[in-house]
Design a protein around this motif. Structure first.
Motif, PDB file in Angstrom:
ATOM      1  N   ASP A 160       0.907  -1.193  -0.009  1.00 28.97           N
ATOM      2  CA  ASP A 160      -0.040  -0.078  -0.001  1.00 28.97           C
ATOM      3  C   ASP A 160       0.800   1.226  -0.011  1.00 28.97           C
ATOM      4  O   ASP A 160       0.529   2.196  -0.516  1.00 28.97           O
ATOM      5  CB  ASP A 160      -0.821  -0.152   1.095  1.00 28.97           C
ATOM      6  N   ALA A 163       2.004   1.314  -3.660  1.00 22.06           N
ATOM      7  CA  ALA A 163       0.852   1.509  -4.740  1.00 22.06           C
ATOM      8  C   ALA A 163       0.773   2.789  -5.561  1.00 22.06           C
ATOM      9  O   ALA A 163       0.752   3.605  -5.257  1.00 22.06           O
ATOM     10  CB  ALA A 163      -0.410   0.830  -4.166  1.00 22.06           C
ATOM     11  N   ARG A 164       0.708   2.353  -6.971  1.00 16.22           N
ATOM     12  CA  ARG A 164       0.640   3.500  -7.868  1.00 16.22           C
ATOM     13  C   ARG A 164      -0.831   3.700  -7.983  1.00 16.22           C
ATOM     14  O   ARG A 164      -1.472   3.419  -9.023  1.00 16.22           O
ATOM     15  CB  ARG A 164       1.217   3.229  -9.467  1.00 16.22           C
ATOM     16  N   ARG A 165      -1.557   4.528  -7.061  1.00 15.23           N
ATOM     17  CA  ARG A 165      -2.865   5.015  -7.093  1.00 15.23           C
ATOM     18  C   ARG A 165      -3.536   5.859  -8.018  1.00 15.23           C
ATOM     19  O   ARG A 165      -4.540   6.109  -8.377  1.00 15.23           O
ATOM     20  CB  ARG A 165      -3.516   4.845  -5.568  1.00 15.23           C
ATOM     21  N   SER A 180       2.263   7.454  -5.686  1.00 14.49           N
ATOM     22  CA  SER A 180       1.982   6.981  -4.465  1.00 14.49           C
ATOM     23  C   SER A 180       2.154   7.408  -3.320  1.00 14.49           C
ATOM     24  O   SER A 180       2.615   8.577  -3.332  1.00 14.49           O
ATOM     25  CB  SER A 180       3.234   5.538  -4.459  1.00 14.49           C
ATOM     26  N   LEU A 278      -4.912   9.305  -0.960  1.00 10.31           N
ATOM     27  CA  LEU A 278      -4.233   7.951  -1.234  1.00 10.31           C
ATOM     28  C   LEU A 278      -4.428   7.024  -0.042  1.00 10.31           C
ATOM     29  O   LEU A 278      -4.734   5.820  -0.021  1.00 10.31           O
ATOM     30  CB  LEU A 278      -2.948   8.156  -1.476  1.00 10.31           C
ATOM     31  N   SER A 281      -7.976   5.558  -0.214  1.00 11.82           N
ATOM     32  CA  SER A 281      -7.850   4.703  -1.214  1.00 11.82           C
ATOM     33  C   SER A 281      -7.301   3.382  -0.596  1.00 11.82           C
ATOM     34  O   SER A 281      -7.917   2.216  -1.179  1.00 11.82           O
ATOM     35  CB  SER A 281      -7.171   5.048  -2.182  1.00 11.82           C
ATOM     36  N   ALA A 282      -6.555   3.314   0.275  1.00 17.31           N
ATOM     37  CA  ALA A 282      -5.932   2.095   0.732  1.00 17.31           C
ATOM     38  C   ALA A 282      -6.658   1.660   2.058  1.00 17.31           C
ATOM     39  O   ALA A 282      -6.250   0.553   2.585  1.00 17.31           O
ATOM     40  CB  ALA A 282      -4.724   2.247   1.107  1.00 17.31           C
TER      41      ALA A 282
END
Length: 308
Positions: A160, A163-165, A180, A278, A281-282
């Motif tokens: 996480d 992670a390339r969100r 990220s 971010l 999102s995680a």
């Protein structure tokens, strides 16, 4: 009120000659390492390890001014090697230890006015020239909020954290992608380090390859008090319209100092909200980062309602 100065007790534990690690400082203060770090970072504007390192370097500079040897100053400051001491001293003072003479000022920039005072005392500089309330809140909130976000990020899994969100996201063209949690936090901390190098006249810091959240926190705790001290110094001198000729740029560029501080505040706020997006999102529960809540917490105020 009992008259007990708890903050002074914590400072004494940090600067005690026999306390070299955070655990030793905390034990002497009858506090947990987390509590010691949180209270001093909040109330003194400087993490305990960073404060001790700075004050010990100030003492070393004073010892060198009195004709002491570099080796003796290194050991007294708690360094295991003369080479390590020399690197740290040069980064802090912009000159090698062997070049120190009677004209060298032994104080370093400090966000709290706390300095080494010979032979074994502390000096607390007057704060009557502190920043105006608004600028103080903007700068300190940004620094505290960044630290808070890095602490939260330490709880993420490695997946996480990296992670390339936000694929393809670029905040500033010259900084490259920030896709990220790790990348955005790295740029938050790195921005302070780069501007400090320019203003203080140090070499441009190299970019670390994939720093961990713990490493980012270490870097932030080293840079944050220096940045607060720099902004306070600009305000104290009335230097907001001064120009910085940044020789680290190619070709060199000129920047008005007020615009530099505004730049840091603007993109710090933007990046901190990106990190929150971010983190959510995680699946991480995170606050809003509202400076109203931050100031209430600092003052111990009871939360009120939102305006109607």
């Amino acid at each position: 009120m009992t008259g007990r100065d708890r903050l002074r007790e914590l400072l004494d534990a940090v600067l005690d000659e026999d306390n070299h690690t955070l655990a030793e400082m905390a034990g002497d203060a009858y506090a947990s390492p987390f509590h010691l770090s949180r209270v001093l970072s909040r109330d003194a504007g400087e993490a305990p390890v960073a404060m001790r390192r700075r004050v010990m370097l100030e003492r070393a500079a004073w010892q060198l001014r009195q004709g002491g040897s570099v080796t003796d100053a290194a050991w007294a400051a708690g360094y295991e090697s003369v080479e390590g001491f020399s690197r740290a001293f040069t980064r802090a003072f912009g000159r090698v230890p062997s070049s120190v003479d009677a004209s060298t000022r032994h104080w370093l920039p400090a966000p709290n006015g706390i300095h080494f005072h010979p032979p074994t005392s502390l000096w607390v500089e007057s704060t009557e020239h502190a920043l105006n309330a608004l600028t103080e809140q903007l700068v300190r909130h940004g620094l505290d909020d960044t630290r808070h976000l890095i602490e939260v990020a330490k709880g993420l899994s490695d997946e996480d954290f990296h992670a390339r969100r936000l694929p393809g996201l670029v905040v500033l063209q010259w900084d490259g992608p920030e896709e990220s949690v790790q990348a955005v936090l790295d740029h938050l901390v790195g921005t302070l380090e780069v501007w400090l190098a320019s203003i203080e006249g140090h070499d441009l810091p190299g970019r670390e390859e994939d720093p961990s959240a713990a490493r980012l926190l270490e870097r932030h705790d080293a840079a944050a008090p220096r940045w607060l001290a720099v902004v306070r110094d600009i305000d104290r001198r009335g230097g907001w319209d001064d120009r910085l000729i940044d020789a680290l740029c190619e070709p060199p560029e000129s920047f008005v100092l007020s615009s530099v501080v505004a730049h840091v505040l603007t993109y710090s706020a933007h990046r901190r909200q990106l990190v929150r997006h971010l983190l959510r999102s995680a699946g991480t529960d995170i606050d809003t980062g509202d400076p109203i809540d931050w100031l209430r917490a600092r003052r111990g105020d009871t939360p009120g309602g939102t305006p109607c």
